[in-house]
Design an enzyme around this catalytic site. Structure first.
Site, PDB file in Angstrom:
ATOM      1  N   GLN A  79      52.521  15.665 -13.419  1.00  0.00           N
ATOM      2  CA  GLN A  79      53.549  14.884 -12.632  1.00  0.00           C
ATOM      3  C   GLN A  79      53.503  13.355 -12.535  1.00  0.00           C
ATOM      4  OE1 GLN A  79      52.330  15.743  -8.284  1.00  0.00           O
ATOM      5  NE2 GLN A  79      50.529  16.457  -9.272  1.00  0.00           N
ATOM      6  N   THR A  82      53.112   2.813  -8.955  1.00  0.00           N
ATOM      7  CA  THR A  82      52.227   3.944  -8.558  1.00  0.00           C
ATOM      8  C   THR A  82      53.234   5.178  -8.293  1.00  0.00           C
ATOM      9  OG1 THR A  82      50.853   4.601  -6.896  1.00  0.00           O
ATOM     10  CG2 THR A  82      52.119   2.889  -6.212  1.00  0.00           C
ATOM     11  N   GLY A  94      48.677  13.064  -4.062  1.00  0.00           N
ATOM     12  CA  GLY A  94      49.074  12.052  -3.042  1.00  0.00           C
ATOM     13  C   GLY A  94      47.544  12.363  -2.115  1.00  0.00           C
ATOM     14  N   ARG A  95      46.690  11.275  -2.193  1.00  0.00           N
ATOM     15  CA  ARG A  95      45.485  11.596  -1.510  1.00  0.00           C
ATOM     16  C   ARG A  95      45.720  11.558  -0.036  1.00  0.00           C
ATOM     17  NH1 ARG A  95      40.566  11.079  -3.568  1.00  0.00           N
ATOM     18  NH2 ARG A  95      41.444  10.499  -5.717  1.00  0.00           N
ATOM     19  N   TYR A 104      48.076  16.661 -13.374  1.00  0.00           N
ATOM     20  CA  TYR A 104      48.553  15.441 -13.978  1.00  0.00           C
ATOM     21  C   TYR A 104      49.762  15.222 -14.677  1.00  0.00           C
ATOM     22  CZ  TYR A 104      43.580  14.466 -13.348  1.00  0.00           C
ATOM     23  OH  TYR A 104      42.480  14.196 -12.736  1.00  0.00           O
ATOM     24  N   ASP A 157      52.001   7.349  -6.195  1.00  0.00           N
ATOM     25  CA  ASP A 157      51.821   7.584  -4.810  1.00  0.00           C
ATOM     26  C   ASP A 157      52.992   6.918  -3.881  1.00  0.00           C
ATOM     27  OD1 ASP A 157      49.972   9.070  -5.579  1.00  0.00           O
ATOM     28  OD2 ASP A 157      48.322   7.399  -5.528  1.00  0.00           O
TER      29      ASP A 157
END
Lengths: 412, 412
Positions: free
Chosen positions: A307, A138, A183-184, A305, A140
């Site tokens: 990244q 991920t 990064g939510r 998108y 993230d």
């Protein structure tokens, strides 16, 4: 125990990364070496390909094809956003039983690890011999236990390179530059922007993470102070501030105001997650600086998108580790008959070992940036974070040099 | 003629590129070899540094420092958006006369070439011996005469790499992906997205350029058709469609509607150019597809500032040519005592020569994409364009490979 003969099914879930195919290829090449593995099947578009019995036979892929796929960004098998419920997981198991699948590898993030856990539990309950291993990925970097997630270092390298370029750009044409990063819930990728700094006055000068409450007043005061000091200011903001909520879980006025001002209702996906990719947040945050601080040149970007799947920006450390977690997953499942989630353990500066963790400890949990990685003011990262990230970015990073020549003096 | 003894002033103007410092360093290193060149001064922030007498002495920069600066993106001397008028140009000349500056090099686009022209004309009128050479750079590739502009190939490589990654991403998670690319009046950079295509069904499936009138109805019909064919669709759109005007020069309804809907008035710069960097255009174009065509997964990005100064994505062909135009500028001015603009002439497949053109033929002119580079439908590029661009992108382009394995068949 030995001699668990049967097929391998491997799948990829969730958002893509630049090195997710390294893990795929690491697992496939390794699995093809085990005599008990009768076939290596790849499921098209994640778990959906399993329940629809949509497989390709990777036993017949050439090594050359696989090695080149490994270097290609984004899930080569296709991916899915499906988050299987109990029935869906039962269907997965039924397909496995029907085709004598004994080894299941799922490359993905939190949701994928949860699927691995449930399918594994169902198999155990029915007494069906199945080894299920989650292979982490991920951008993230928000999985627990593992030191970092494959995919994150390459995305971090993209973000750091983008800010290095933006910093050079902003030195040449001064002003305020604001960029929104993915990064939510966790700020790992936004924080990576800090690694663009080489000189003390390089940007990003401010970094806002979803781990800290965002305040528009504080944001404006920070920019005002730093713009006065440097005649320019570069700001990294996580898209997560858009979804920021106050201590009582109420939507904070900023996000609501911005959304209303842009005339749109946020799109909500099947998991209730708000779609955050729009460019409106950056536009509004820039317009606010222009209007409130009276700074003329204010520019903003949303990395979007790019990244997570940009072709050609890969950390060699990340590529190697992504390959190894795939390979180790097969060692654990096909060699030791174990199930779990492969994790990276940092054992030196810089060295790693791979271990197998209980998938229950991984599934559906989010790892936020720890307090020691965020500065006291909540508007930048610490040296400890830089130390954590630096070795992951890999070798051959871009050259960034300033001219070093004396000013010409007049009037003597 | 020989023995024109005096100083060199070099400056950088306009938006940065990834290789603009190659031209700077090529010129500086070469100029330092000429015995008649007493000093090599760099002006800080373009022409503004000249009139403010803000110089650094590049005669004292180390070769090592210069060589590393050459690899660094964005104008190392600083840049400016100042577009000098008659008085400003006179002030530039006065500074040159005061300090015995005999050679002026200005690295920039259309506006910079115009400044070189005017200052040169003023010097001639006053009988002051000055050699002024324009060194071309622009990611927009919109200067006439030259085959292409240094800076464009690296930006084009960024765009092609971004679309290659976006295409892989979009294959893994299907839907519509729309990206907005820089280029106010000319579509060269947007067109570069076409070089991401390797397989016939790769994106971008549609490319909209400012050279053709944009129609929202046509755009929706195109996407509808291609989405039905591929179950996905990737669209490249020039930011220039935002400023599109109809045949009579009237703002087309799309741009006006979108701006009003986003609740903003466009920012206009000193030259009357509309600021186009916002993310609202992409948001609106995506929302339109979602609403009108009922496609659920529609995503959009605005590449923004990343495409012109990203650190680490450089075409080696571009780096070499940017270096050479800087070096040749010095040969023309200090070796042959000529003034003008250095242009690249394509003399093979692929080979180039450098020539000196009359700066009057360059200044303040825009080169659009020629008709033979745009398809008849006005929604993509031609093979001729691909042939033009391919050699410029350089070597070691990213690997993009699909899995090649047979589908597993059941039911026999």
């Amino acid at each position: 125990m030995s001699g668990l003969r049967g097929k391998v099914v491997i799948a990829q879930g969730g958002g893509p990364t630049a090195v997710i195919n390294q893990s795929l290829v690491g697992a496939v090449l390794e699995a093809r070496k085990f005599p008990d593995v009768t076939r290596v099947w790849g499921a098209r578009h994640g778990v959906r390909g399993i329940v629809n019995q949509h497989f390709i036979d990777l036993s017949e892929a050439t090594t050359h094809n696989l090695e080149r796929v490994a270097q290609t960004p984004s899930s080569a098998l296709g991916s899915t956003r499906d988050k299987p419920d109990a029935e869906y997981c039962q269907n997965i198991l039924n397909v496995f039983k029907k085709h004598e699948v004994r080894y299941f590898f799922y490359i993905g993030g939190n949701d994928s690890s949860d699927t691995v856990r449930i399918v594994g539990e169902y198999a155990a309950k029915e007494g069906y011999d199945l080894r299920a291993v989650h292979i982490p990925k991920t951008v993230d970097n928000d999985l627990p236990i593992t030191d970092h997630c494959p995919g994150y270092p390459s995305a971090a390298r993209f973000v750091a390179s983008a800010f290095a370029g933006a910093n050079a750009d902003n030195m040449a044409l001064q002003g305020v530059y604001i960029a929104i990063i993915m990064g939510r819930h966790a700020g790992w990728l936004t924080a990576a922007s800090a690694l663009a700094r080489q000189h003390d006055d390089d940007g990003p000068h401010l970094i806002y993470l979803p781990e800290r409450q965002f305040s528009i007043e504080r944001y404006l005061a920070d920019i005002d102070r730093l713009y006065k000091r440097h005649s320019r200011c570069i700001v990294a903001i996580s898209e997560g501030v858009w979804a920021n909520r106050d201590a009582k879980g109420k939507e904070i006025p900023l996000a609501a105001d911005l959304m209303r001002k842009a005339g749109r209702e946020p799109e909500v996906d099947a998991h209730g997650n708000v779609q955050l990719s729009g460019g409106a947040l950056a536009d509004e945050l820039a317009a606010t600086v222009q209007q409130q601080l009276g700074i003329k040149r204010v520019r903003s970007d949303t990395f979007g998108y790019l990244q997570r799947s940009f072709a050609g920006v890969v950390s060699d450390v990340d590529a190697r580790e992504a390959r190894e977690v795939g390979e180790k997953a097969v060692h654990y499942a096909c060699g030791r008959y174990e199930s779990g989630s492969v994790v990276i353990k940092r054992v030196g500066d810089y060295a790693v070992r791979y271990e197998l963790a209980d998938v229950k400890a991984i599934a559906a949990k989010t790892r936020h940036m720890p307090d020691e990685f965020i500065n006291a003011e909540g508007n930048h990262v610490t040296e400890a974070f830089r130390h954590y990230l630096r070795p992951l970015l890999g070798s051959d990073r871009p050259v960034l040099e300033r001219l070093w020549a004396p000013a010409v003096k007049f009037g003597d």
